[in-house]
Scaffold this active site. Sequence first.
Site, PDB file in Angstrom:
ATOM      1  N   CYS A 290       0.908  -1.291   0.132  1.00 28.43           N
ATOM      2  CA  CYS A 290       0.025   0.051   0.014  1.00 28.43           C
ATOM      3  C   CYS A 290       0.784   1.302  -0.114  1.00 28.43           C
ATOM      4  CB  CYS A 290      -0.944   0.093   1.229  1.00 28.43           C
ATOM      5  SG  CYS A 290      -1.895   1.624   1.360  1.00 28.43           S
TER       6      CYS A 290
ATOM      7  N   CYS B 123      -0.406   4.060   2.127  1.00 24.81           N
ATOM      8  CA  CYS B 123      -0.191   4.090   3.601  1.00 24.81           C
ATOM      9  C   CYS B 123       1.388   3.972   4.023  1.00 24.81           C
ATOM     10  CB  CYS B 123      -0.552   2.580   3.932  1.00 24.81           C
ATOM     11  SG  CYS B 123      -2.052   1.907   3.297  1.00 24.81           S
ATOM     12  N   ASP B 124       2.291   3.751   3.047  1.00 25.41           N
ATOM     13  CA  ASP B 124       3.674   3.495   3.574  1.00 25.41           C
ATOM     14  C   ASP B 124       4.628   4.699   2.794  1.00 25.41           C
ATOM     15  OD1 ASP B 124       2.769   1.818   5.699  1.00 25.41           O
ATOM     16  OD2 ASP B 124       2.889   0.271   4.226  1.00 25.41           O
TER      17      ASP B 124
END
Length: 337
Positions: free
Chosen positions: A149, A152-153
């Site tokens: 992701c 997200c990261d």
Amino acid sequence: MSQKEIHKKVVILGSGPAGLTAAIYAARAQLDPLVVDGPQPGGQLTITTDVENYPGFADGIMGPALMEEFRGQAERFGTEIIQTWIDSVDLSERPFTLYGKENQDTEEISTIIKADTLIISTGASAKWLGIPGEDPVPNGLGGNGVSACATCDGFFFRDVPVVVIGGGDTAMEEATFLTRFASKVTIIHRRDEFRASAIMQERALKNPKIEVLWNTEVKEILGTQEKGVTAVKIFNNETGEESEMATSGVFVAIGHQPNTQLFEDWLEMDDVGYIRTEGSSMKTNIEGVFASGDAQDSYYRQAVTAAGTGCMAAIDAERFLAENESEESADAASGEG
Ligand code: NDP
């Protein structure tokens, strides 16, 4: 701990575009639906960035913001949304029974849900390669340099090189997004052409920070718990050459697996696990159980098609309930006479 029991006419599993659209329709039909949030409330759009192809938003909208709108609309008409980990289901008779726990790791059943009809909108999750180094910490580097992701990261990979594995739209989207942070993004693809849509390929290929390694497979992710990811072991399947490539991050973007394991013993599915629905309806092989969104659609897999099938499932459930209620009252009437 006391056990809670809930009985509803319509229970919807999953709160992505399919589940929340089913909820909007069921709530407006006065069916007082219950939505059970999965482990990723809001579904896959909550881990994406710009959504440019959802009709009604000429300038696009961020995925999480779009799902907030869905949720607000479902709640406005009285949808109840709860969080519980569904551990098992019994679909042998109506009302169907769902056994919920506080979380995945506990044994204790804390919620029992009875459902006159059930709509399964459990979506799909990211697939993994199954190579050494990919497992979550502490067994591998998952969460410590390996991710599925970018939204997200990506933030953690400022000014360092990263690789993205895959050749579909997800890989293009992840790679393009990661150029905001990373010094360089290398897409590693096992074939010599992408399967991504023309527009997303073009956007990625035009980006000066993106390079592509064609005909290349990642065999292992290298690094340590202290340093995170340091390199990938790669194999060129045309030349047979094996080498190591330095990188600080690995984003796996090779598609998704439907989240339907709970229903394996009950519902007809294809080889991959997508629930089969009947003709152009959302009916499954069990009367009163419907499926919508990525849990049953292996082909279109778009937010707007998921929303469409969520609407269809709610209408199917509503008609099923209406037919059954009139049959039940007819039975009762003939019993009286
Ligand atoms: P896809 O199935 O389309 O693509 C998966 C990619 O990963 C393929 O290129 C495939 O290679 C590769 N792959 C699969 N397994 C492996 C493996 N074991 N090792 C190496 N490579 C592997 O999945 P996506 O998630 O990209 O897209 C799914 C759907 O979602 C599509 O319909 C897409 O259009 C849509 N989507 C739309 C977006 C948007 O419009 N914003 C964003 C993201 C997805 P190969 O090509 O060789 O099979």
